[in-house]
Each structure stands twice: as structure tokens, then as C-alpha cells.
Write a protein that holds these residues in place. Structure first.
Motif, short mmCIF file in Angstrom:
data_model
loop_
_atom_site.label_atom_id
_atom_site.label_comp_id
_atom_site.label_asym_id
_atom_site.label_seq_id
_atom_site.Cartn_x
_atom_site.Cartn_y
_atom_site.Cartn_z
N THR A 114 22.27 -55.72 32.03
CA THR A 114 23.35 -56.69 31.79
C THR A 114 23.78 -57.35 33.09
OG1 THR A 114 24.10 -55.32 29.95
CG2 THR A 114 25.64 -56.95 30.78
N VAL A 115 23.89 -56.56 34.14
CA VAL A 115 24.29 -57.10 35.45
C VAL A 115 23.23 -58.09 35.95
CG1 VAL A 115 24.67 -56.49 37.87
CG2 VAL A 115 25.69 -55.12 36.06
N ARG A 116 21.97 -57.79 35.72
CA ARG A 116 20.91 -58.71 36.14
C ARG A 116 20.98 -60.02 35.37
NH1 ARG A 116 16.10 -54.27 36.66
NH2 ARG A 116 16.74 -53.48 38.69
N ARG A 117 21.24 -59.93 34.06
CA ARG A 117 21.39 -61.15 33.27
C ARG A 117 22.59 -61.96 33.73
NH1 ARG A 117 21.08 -57.93 28.48
NH2 ARG A 117 18.94 -57.31 28.32
N LEU A 118 23.69 -61.27 34.02
CA LEU A 118 24.88 -61.96 34.51
C LEU A 118 24.58 -62.69 35.82
CD1 LEU A 118 27.73 -59.37 33.83
CD2 LEU A 118 27.60 -61.69 32.97
N ASN A 119 23.89 -62.02 36.72
CA ASN A 119 23.53 -62.66 37.98
C ASN A 119 22.62 -63.87 37.75
OD1 ASN A 119 25.03 -60.85 39.49
ND2 ASN A 119 23.29 -59.49 39.86
N TYR A 120 21.69 -63.74 36.81
CA TYR A 120 20.78 -64.84 36.52
C TYR A 120 21.55 -66.04 35.95
CZ TYR A 120 16.91 -67.48 34.54
OH TYR A 120 16.03 -68.47 34.24
N PHE A 121 22.46 -65.78 34.98
CA PHE A 121 23.25 -66.89 34.44
C PHE A 121 24.15 -67.50 35.49
CE2 PHE A 121 22.59 -64.89 30.10
CZ PHE A 121 21.73 -65.88 29.67
N SER B 224 23.71 -72.85 41.14
CA SER B 224 22.79 -73.22 42.22
C SER B 224 22.43 -74.71 42.18
CB SER B 224 21.52 -72.38 42.15
OG SER B 224 20.74 -72.78 41.07
N LYS B 225 22.11 -75.24 43.34
CA LYS B 225 21.71 -76.64 43.44
C LYS B 225 20.33 -76.86 42.83
CE LYS B 225 24.21 -77.71 47.66
NZ LYS B 225 24.09 -78.14 49.05
N GLU B 226 19.47 -75.85 42.93
CA GLU B 226 18.10 -76.00 42.43
C GLU B 226 18.04 -76.19 40.92
OE1 GLU B 226 18.99 -73.25 44.28
OE2 GLU B 226 18.22 -73.91 46.22
N THR B 227 18.91 -75.55 40.20
CA THR B 227 18.86 -75.62 38.73
C THR B 227 19.87 -76.61 38.13
OG1 THR B 227 20.43 -73.79 38.53
CG2 THR B 227 18.09 -73.23 38.56
N ALA B 228 20.73 -77.17 38.95
CA ALA B 228 21.80 -78.05 38.44
C ALA B 228 21.24 -79.24 37.68
CB ALA B 228 22.68 -78.52 39.59
N ASN B 229 20.19 -79.89 38.18
CA ASN B 229 19.62 -81.07 37.50
C ASN B 229 19.07 -80.72 36.13
OD1 ASN B 229 20.26 -82.84 39.53
ND2 ASN B 229 18.27 -82.61 40.58
N GLU B 230 18.31 -79.64 36.03
CA GLU B 230 17.71 -79.27 34.73
C GLU B 230 18.79 -78.85 33.73
OE1 GLU B 230 14.79 -76.31 35.53
OE2 GLU B 230 13.60 -77.63 36.78
N VAL B 231 19.78 -78.10 34.19
CA VAL B 231 20.85 -77.68 33.29
C VAL B 231 21.60 -78.91 32.77
CG1 VAL B 231 23.08 -76.46 33.20
CG2 VAL B 231 21.12 -75.38 34.30
N ARG B 232 21.84 -79.87 33.64
CA ARG B 232 22.56 -81.09 33.24
C ARG B 232 21.70 -81.94 32.31
NH1 ARG B 232 23.55 -83.80 38.16
NH2 ARG B 232 24.50 -81.85 38.76
N ILE B 233 20.41 -82.10 32.60
CA ILE B 233 19.53 -82.94 31.78
C ILE B 233 19.41 -82.39 30.36
CG2 ILE B 233 17.13 -83.67 31.47
CD1 ILE B 233 16.94 -83.93 34.52
N TYR B 234 19.19 -81.09 30.24
CA TYR B 234 18.98 -80.49 28.92
C TYR B 234 20.28 -80.06 28.24
CZ TYR B 234 14.11 -80.48 30.31
OH TYR B 234 12.87 -80.85 30.73
#
Length: 154
Positions: free
Chosen positions: A79-86, A92-102
Motif C-alpha cells: 500500500t505504501v508503494r502504491r501511495l508513493n507511486y500515485f 512529478s514534472k515528467e508525468t504531468a503532461n500525460e496526466v493532464r492530456i488523458y
């Protein structure tokens, strides 16, 4: 009052020693081997043993609770690993564009919140158990110590 000393054989570790009991000023003393043990010393030693006996139930309870707490925290590792992943996906800057697009920001935030509430509920349960057991064992131990001290004071 005249000092009375009664001597009798005493064996400790197979050796014969002289043992005497003397009453001087209301304090009873025993002589065993080379040392003298007074009645006041016996009460102090007995009180120390009572304190040790009082600590034993608390130690056993806290040890079992620590094992249970360790197991709960080990169960929470995924659960802690999933929380860290979410958290990483949401911040993060790396995933911000994809999260926003989708349009996944609200979905990830909701999943993160569900996992966080579940983890906090389990931690809260551990804390409540520790507090309740500590209160219960502390009360029982105090009653035991009070009984032993009362018994010695007679």
C-alpha cells in the motif's frame, strides 16, 4: 533488651556455614556466611522483586503488541508503494503532461486518497490497541504491586 543470637548450621552450595539470627533494637538480622541481612533489607529486596513482577505482564503484552504492529506495517508495504507511486504520478514534472492530456489527475487523486485512508485506519487501530493494552496492563500491574506492598506492610 539483651541481644539474642541463635546460631544454627546453614549449608549453601554444599559448604557448612554458621548462621545466626539476632534482634537488636527491633531490627532482626540474619547472618549467613560473611554477610548480614536485616529485616529492612529483606523488605527492600522484596519490594524490588515485586516491582520486577509488576513489570513482567507489561513486558509480555508490549512484546506481543510489537510483533503484531510489525506484522501490520509489513502488510502495508504494498500500500505504501502504491501511495508513493500515485504521489509521484500526481506531483512529478515528467508525468504531468500525460496526466493532464488523458485527464487522469482526479482518478489518481481519488485512488491515492482511498489508499491513504485505509492505511491510516490500520495505523489508528494499532495505536488504539497499544493505548488500551497499556492502560489495562498498567492498571493490573499497579494493583498487583499495591497488593504485594500491602502484604509486605502487614
Amino acid at each position: 533488651m539483651r541481644d539474642a543470637i541463635v546460631e544454627a548450621p546453614y549449608t549453601a552450595d554444599g559448604d557448612a556455614h554458621r548462621c545466626g539470627v539476632a534482634e537488636r533494637g527491633g531490627i532482626i538480622e540474619e547472618r549467613r556466611g560473611t554477610g548480614i541481612i536485616s529485616s529492612e533489607t529483606k523488605v527492600a529486596v522484596s519490594a524490588q522483586k515485586a516491582t520486577e513482577f509488576r513489570v513482567l505482564p507489561s513486558f509480555v503484552s508490549q512484546s506481543r503488541l510489537a510483533v503484531w504492529e510489525f506484522m501490520v506495517f509489513n502488510w502495508q508495504i504494498p500500500t505504501v508503494r502504491r501511495l508513493n507511486y500515485f504521489s509521484y504520478l500526481l506531483t512529478s514534472k515528467e508525468t504531468a503532461n500525460e496526466v493532464r492530456i488523458y485527464g487522469l489527475g482526479e482518478y489518481f487523486r481519488q485512488k491515492h486518497q482511498e489508499l491513504l485512508y485505509a492505511q491510516n485506519a490500520e495505523k489508528r487501530q494499532v495505536v488504539h490497541q497499544r493505548a488500551l493494552r497499556g492502560l489495562l496492563i498498567g492498571s493490573i500491574s499497579t494493583l498487583i504491586l499495591g497488593g504485594i506492598v500491602t502484604w509486605f506492610a502487614r
